[in-house]
Design a protein around this motif. Structure first.
Motif, mmCIF file in Angstrom:
data_model
loop_
_atom_site.group_PDB
_atom_site.id
_atom_site.type_symbol
_atom_site.label_atom_id
_atom_site.label_comp_id
_atom_site.label_asym_id
_atom_site.label_seq_id
_atom_site.Cartn_x
_atom_site.Cartn_y
_atom_site.Cartn_z
ATOM 1 N N ALA A 1 -37.968 -68.208 11.131
ATOM 2 C CA ALA A 1 -37.619 -68.896 12.482
ATOM 3 C C ALA A 1 -38.733 -69.229 13.381
ATOM 4 C CB ALA A 1 -36.863 -67.708 13.182
ATOM 5 N N ASP A 2 -38.184 -70.380 13.975
ATOM 6 C CA ASP A 2 -39.097 -71.087 15.042
ATOM 7 C C ASP A 2 -38.343 -70.809 16.318
ATOM 8 O OD1 ASP A 2 -41.448 -72.064 13.419
ATOM 9 O OD2 ASP A 2 -40.087 -73.955 12.620
ATOM 10 N N ARG A 3 -37.158 -70.703 16.228
ATOM 11 C CA ARG A 3 -36.178 -70.216 17.081
ATOM 12 C C ARG A 3 -35.077 -69.772 16.909
ATOM 13 N NH1 ARG A 3 -37.395 -72.330 22.115
ATOM 14 N NH2 ARG A 3 -35.511 -72.344 22.908
ATOM 15 N N VAL A 4 -34.073 -69.124 17.637
ATOM 16 C CA VAL A 4 -32.916 -68.394 16.990
ATOM 17 C C VAL A 4 -31.766 -68.492 17.658
ATOM 18 C CG1 VAL A 4 -32.017 -65.849 17.101
ATOM 19 C CG2 VAL A 4 -34.398 -66.596 16.250
ATOM 20 N N MET A 5 -30.659 -68.806 17.093
ATOM 21 C CA MET A 5 -29.504 -68.793 17.695
ATOM 22 C C MET A 5 -28.366 -67.566 17.471
ATOM 23 S SD MET A 5 -27.533 -72.585 17.202
ATOM 24 C CE MET A 5 -26.154 -72.142 18.214
ATOM 25 N N VAL A 6 -28.085 -66.839 18.408
ATOM 26 C CA VAL A 6 -27.144 -65.614 18.227
ATOM 27 C C VAL A 6 -25.863 -65.767 18.597
ATOM 28 C CG1 VAL A 6 -26.944 -63.286 19.077
ATOM 29 C CG2 VAL A 6 -29.374 -64.267 19.173
ATOM 30 N N PHE A 7 -25.107 -65.406 17.556
ATOM 31 C CA PHE A 7 -23.754 -65.442 17.441
ATOM 32 C C PHE A 7 -22.693 -64.131 17.805
ATOM 33 C CE2 PHE A 7 -24.772 -69.213 15.435
ATOM 34 C CZ PHE A 7 -23.788 -69.983 15.592
ATOM 35 N N GLU A 8 -22.458 -64.015 18.673
ATOM 36 C CA GLU A 8 -21.689 -62.571 19.068
ATOM 37 C C GLU A 8 -20.285 -62.846 19.322
ATOM 38 O OE1 GLU A 8 -24.696 -61.930 21.992
ATOM 39 O OE2 GLU A 8 -23.758 -63.392 23.684
ATOM 40 N N GLY A 9 -19.542 -61.461 19.785
ATOM 41 C CA GLY A 9 -18.316 -61.385 19.848
ATOM 42 C C GLY A 9 -17.558 -60.496 19.016
ATOM 43 N N ASN A 10 -16.418 -60.669 18.963
ATOM 44 C CA ASN A 10 -15.462 -60.044 17.741
ATOM 45 C C ASN A 10 -15.226 -60.676 16.686
ATOM 46 O OD1 ASN A 10 -13.567 -58.268 16.991
ATOM 47 N ND2 ASN A 10 -11.848 -58.649 18.178
ATOM 48 N N PRO A 11 -15.729 -60.285 15.602
ATOM 49 C CA PRO A 11 -15.764 -61.073 14.323
ATOM 50 C C PRO A 11 -14.119 -61.588 14.074
ATOM 51 C CG PRO A 11 -17.316 -59.210 14.187
ATOM 52 C CD PRO A 11 -16.632 -59.404 15.447
ATOM 53 N N SER A 12 -13.959 -62.878 13.850
ATOM 54 C CA SER A 12 -12.913 -63.523 13.091
ATOM 55 C C SER A 12 -11.752 -63.535 14.083
ATOM 56 C CB SER A 12 -12.398 -62.585 12.046
ATOM 57 O OG SER A 12 -13.267 -62.659 11.003
ATOM 58 N N VAL A 13 -12.306 -63.351 15.367
ATOM 59 C CA VAL A 13 -11.043 -63.214 16.505
ATOM 60 C C VAL A 13 -11.734 -64.106 17.763
ATOM 61 C CG1 VAL A 13 -9.919 -61.976 18.493
ATOM 62 C CG2 VAL A 13 -10.424 -61.016 16.126
#
Length: 534
Positions: A465-477
């Motif tokens: 990683a040089d930079r990061v994207m974070v994915f968050e929330g309720n999976p599959s919803v």
């Protein structure tokens, strides 16, 4: 050449041999009661063979494949060693062994029409069944048949199937494959919960973070793939990994010509970013797949000559985001509220299967002819991936590990502005994963393009990683894709959602190390989840 002359590593007679000019296992790891033993090493050097022998399913033939010895002769061979006590318990006490195999086809074959709930119903207690379903995230698929599960779901069911049994020996072969980081840590907790004072737990694992999280000690496996394999004595995690990366046991023997260096470099951004090359922007967009899944992508941008690692649980939209950038989502099933910019991309998909009857050589010539004939691309990408080992094989005859390498070569061989790489370390061993990470990093920085990489192995993610994207929330919803941010900020944000581990960079080998193993004292007053030393 006799067995006594063959090993130059200081080992004696062969423990097991499959036939003339076949693979030989020179020694075995020694399990310890009441502790988790971790095994780490390259593919094809006998880890699965060792597990079969330790389970009692494969009787060691001591190199005599034509005239195998009986158990009494085997016990006499190991006289005076801890392995004799172990094998005696297997033979005399008739220990119960449960194995989570590397290949899940056996479980799928035996229970294809069974539901997940029926698998867990084999638990000794109802509370145990319910707890396993919660810990491994199986609650919402309890009524589904195994034949329709994804690979990640089937992996978690296989772990649960092993855990519901009360056994004397538990063997787990690569339990983290196809799982995201949170699922891997949850699986590690389940495996740790199986430890009792009088039983054995043995795990083969390539993910170093998971291996450290669950192991009390580790043994390094090494050798020549498909020819011979051996195992070191047990070491602490730090000592064992230092030995594996260095490629030699101090004062004893060397098993690799070059050490595996693993220094993590982080791009720190403060104030205005320096304009280097082209910049790519994408707008805020909301993606809806049917009535079940909704992904909100926050507006962001990225520049050339950088790698952005996408972090998040399975089902949070990482692959969907890559498909949006690639422009290959289906309008009938995906609705977007704005028009997505068109990018020139090369996409390595998550599924590595390739439908073709051609040889690998012809496949390369058809898809990446210019790169295939480019000496620098061959030197930097193809040779480190050992392409000559499978160049003349037909594609249907490749194993998953070889498919992964072919897919990566084709992806990087296509001219593009953005390279989308989905889970490049899946099916690869630790050594190959490190090599792949170095290939990607060197190639992207040389061609001054952008790469977006989905990676669940935390060691590989921090290296790339040089930079990061974070994915968050309720999976599959309902999930959110945050814009690219610095590694330190992104890692802290991601780990804060897990709320399970704290990591610090090791000052010697630069690997991310777990600070708070099993709710340790160090974890109680932490302010940050991820520490990176300057």
């Amino acid at each position: 050449m006799s067995d006594r002359k063959r090993p130059r590593l200081g080992f004696g007679d062969t423990v097991h041999c499959y036939g003339p000019n076949s693979f030989k296992l020179l020694c075995l790891p020694v399990p310890k009661r009441g502790q988790v033993m971790g095994l780490v090493g390259s593919n094809g050097i006998g880890k699965s063979t060792a597990l079969q022998i330790l389970s009692g399913l494969l009787k060691p033939n001591l190199g005599r494949f034509e005239n195998p010895p009986d158990w009494q002769e085997i016990l006499d061979h190991f006289k005076g060693t801890k392995m004799k006590n172990y094998f005696t318990r297997i033979v005399v006490d008739n220990l119960k062994v449960i194995t989570k195999p590397q290949c899940l086809n056996n479980l799928l074959r035996d229970y294809y029409i069974a539901t997940v709930g029926e698998i867990l119903s084999q638990a000794d207690a109802r509370d145990m069944k319910q707890q396993l379903a919660v810990d491994l995230g199986l609650i919402h698929i309890m009524d589904r048949k195994l034949g329709i599960l994804s690979t990640g779901e089937l992996q978690r069911v296989a772990i649960a199937y092993a855990a519901v049994h009360n056994a004397d020996i538990y063997l787990f072969d690569e339990p983290s494959t196809c799982l995201d980081i949170k699922q891997r840590l949850k699986a590690a907790q389940v495996i740790r919960s199986l430890v009792r004072p009088n039983n054995y737990v043995i795990v083969v694992e390539h993910d170093l973070v998971m291996l450290e999280y669950l192991s009390d000690f580790i043994c390094c496996c090494f050798g020549k793939p498909g020819i011979s394999g051996a195992v070191t004595l047990p070491y602490s995690f730090k000592e064992g990994i230092d030995i594996f990366l260095a490629g030699f046991v101090p004062g004893k023997y060397k098993f690799r010509h070059k050490s595996l260096k693993f220094k993590v470099k982080i791009q720190r951004v403060s104030g205005e970013q320096i304009e280097t090359g082209a910049r790519h922007k994408y707008p805020s967009v909301t993606v809806t797949q049917g009535r079940k899944f909704k992904l909100k992508v926050m507006e962001g941008e990225f520049s050339d000559s950088g790698i952005i690692v996408l972090l998040g649980e399975n089902g949070t939209g990482k692959t969907t985001f890559l498909r949006i950038l690639a422009g290959i989502f289906e309008p009938r099933t995906v609705e977007c509220d704005v028009e997505i910019p068109k990018f020139n991309v090369s996409f390595k998909r998550q599924n590595v299967g390739i439908v073709s009857e051609h040889t690998v050589r012809r496949f390369f010539l058809s898809n990446i002819r210019d790169s295939y004939k480019d000496p620098q691309f061959v030197r930097d990408v193809m040779k480190p991936l050992l392409y000559k080992n499978f160049i003349d094989k037909k594609l249907p005859n490749l194993c998953l590990e070889e498919f992964q390498r072919v897919s990566l070569i084709v992806c990087l061989g296509k001219p593009a502005d953005i390279y989308l790489i989905d889970e490049p370390s899946t099916y690869l061993d630790l050594e190959q994963s490190i090599i792949v990470s170095k290939i990607i990093k060197k190639f992207i920085h040389r061609v001054k393009k952008t790469a977006l990489v989905v990676e669940h192995d935390f060691t590989m993610a921090t290296y790339l990683a040089d930079r990061v994207m974070v994915f968050e929330g309720n999976p599959s919803v309902d999930c959110v894709a945050n814009p690219p941010q610095s590694v330190l900020t992104g890692m802290n944000r991601f780990l804060s959602h897990l709320d399970m581990i704290t990591l610090r960079k090791d000052p010697t080998n630069f690997l991310p190390r777990i600070v708070n193993r099993f709710e340790s004292i160090e974890d109680r007053d932490r302010e940050s989840h991820y520490y990176m030393d300057d």
